[in-house]
Motif scaffolding. Sequence first.
Motif, PDB file in Angstrom:
ATOM      1  N   THR A  72      49.756  40.879  38.389  1.00  0.00           N
ATOM      2  CA  THR A  72      48.998  40.645  39.617  1.00  0.00           C
ATOM      3  C   THR A  72      48.497  39.211  39.657  1.00  0.00           C
ATOM      4  O   THR A  72      47.935  38.718  38.682  1.00  0.00           O
ATOM      5  N   ASN A  73      48.732  38.547  40.785  1.00  0.00           N
ATOM      6  CA  ASN A  73      48.141  37.233  41.037  1.00  0.00           C
ATOM      7  C   ASN A  73      46.837  37.485  41.789  1.00  0.00           C
ATOM      8  O   ASN A  73      46.856  37.854  42.960  1.00  0.00           O
ATOM      9  N   ARG A  74      45.726  37.294  41.104  1.00  0.00           N
ATOM     10  CA  ARG A  74      44.424  37.612  41.695  1.00  0.00           C
ATOM     11  C   ARG A  74      44.028  36.586  42.743  1.00  0.00           C
ATOM     12  O   ARG A  74      44.160  35.385  42.549  1.00  0.00           O
ATOM     13  N   GLU A  75      43.549  37.089  43.881  1.00  0.00           N
ATOM     14  CA  GLU A  75      43.078  36.270  45.004  1.00  0.00           C
ATOM     15  C   GLU A  75      44.031  35.113  45.274  1.00  0.00           C
ATOM     16  O   GLU A  75      43.653  33.958  45.361  1.00  0.00           O
ATOM     17  N   HIS A  76      45.282  35.463  45.478  1.00  0.00           N
ATOM     18  CA  HIS A  76      46.382  34.515  45.627  1.00  0.00           C
ATOM     19  C   HIS A  76      46.621  34.097  47.077  1.00  0.00           C
ATOM     20  O   HIS A  76      47.115  33.012  47.342  1.00  0.00           O
ATOM     21  N   VAL A  77      46.301  34.963  48.038  1.00  0.00           N
ATOM     22  CA  VAL A  77      46.606  34.717  49.442  1.00  0.00           C
ATOM     23  C   VAL A  77      45.325  34.823  50.270  1.00  0.00           C
ATOM     24  O   VAL A  77      44.576  35.783  50.131  1.00  0.00           O
ATOM     25  N   LYS A  79      43.966  35.614  53.728  1.00  0.00           N
ATOM     26  CA  LYS A  79      44.414  36.289  54.942  1.00  0.00           C
ATOM     27  C   LYS A  79      43.202  36.834  55.685  1.00  0.00           C
ATOM     28  O   LYS A  79      42.387  37.554  55.100  1.00  0.00           O
ATOM     29  N   ALA A  80      43.092  36.470  56.931  1.00  0.00           N
ATOM     30  CA  ALA A  80      41.978  36.909  57.787  1.00  0.00           C
ATOM     31  C   ALA A  80      40.626  36.601  57.141  1.00  0.00           C
ATOM     32  O   ALA A  80      39.706  37.406  57.183  1.00  0.00           O
ATOM     33  N   GLY A  81      40.547  35.434  56.528  1.00  0.00           N
ATOM     34  CA  GLY A  81      39.286  34.992  55.940  1.00  0.00           C
ATOM     35  C   GLY A  81      38.931  35.612  54.600  1.00  0.00           C
ATOM     36  O   GLY A  81      37.846  35.377  54.084  1.00  0.00           O
ATOM     37  N   ARG A  82      39.839  36.413  54.037  1.00  0.00           N
ATOM     38  CA  ARG A  82      39.586  37.054  52.746  1.00  0.00           C
ATOM     39  C   ARG A  82      40.682  36.709  51.760  1.00  0.00           C
ATOM     40  O   ARG A  82      41.859  36.655  52.105  1.00  0.00           O
ATOM     41  N   TRP A  83      40.293  36.496  50.510  1.00  0.00           N
ATOM     42  CA  TRP A  83      41.277  36.288  49.454  1.00  0.00           C
ATOM     43  C   TRP A  83      41.850  37.639  49.049  1.00  0.00           C
ATOM     44  O   TRP A  83      41.108  38.594  48.851  1.00  0.00           O
ATOM     45  N   ARG A  84      43.158  37.687  48.930  1.00  0.00           N
ATOM     46  CA  ARG A  84      43.837  38.934  48.578  1.00  0.00           C
ATOM     47  C   ARG A  84      44.769  38.707  47.402  1.00  0.00           C
ATOM     48  O   ARG A  84      45.330  37.628  47.233  1.00  0.00           O
ATOM     49  N   ASP A  85      44.954  39.774  46.622  1.00  0.00           N
ATOM     50  CA  ASP A  85      45.870  39.729  45.486  1.00  0.00           C
ATOM     51  C   ASP A  85      47.311  39.813  45.985  1.00  0.00           C
ATOM     52  O   ASP A  85      47.574  40.270  47.103  1.00  0.00           O
TER      53      ASP A  85
END
Length: 149
Positions: A72-77, A79-85
Amino acid sequence: MALDPHQQRGATVGFAPRPDRRGVGYGRATVVLLLAVAFDDLGLHRVWGAMSPLNTASARTMETTGVTEQGTNREHVLKAGRWRDSVPHAILDREVELSPAPASGPAATARSPPTAHQSTTQPDQRSDGPNALAVNGWRWDSAPADRTR
């Protein structure tokens, strides 16, 4: 598919079937066709892609084509103002099995590019297993025991 400028003989892949076409095998057929082009036509060493950990359908597609989860790449993207894995998946050239159809036995080992540029991807009617698929007359079987040269 896009060549990866940060990796020699590597590429990234992605796919997004139309919502009304999901669940019937087009994603899997697309991945198999892209892998055939990547490894046999382009001579690549590694192909990878990343997806949301919430995308279980894509995870299943990758699993059935032999593309394995890498972690898992943590907080990689963002999107919509939130960091996502994101969850990367990858496959190496030595882990795939493309063999002329019809092949006999569980793991024929020939690896040559298709001779025609026809885009015919269909379930293999011989079906040596649940993962058998034919692309341009070449048989793909991603069962772990069959992923050797």
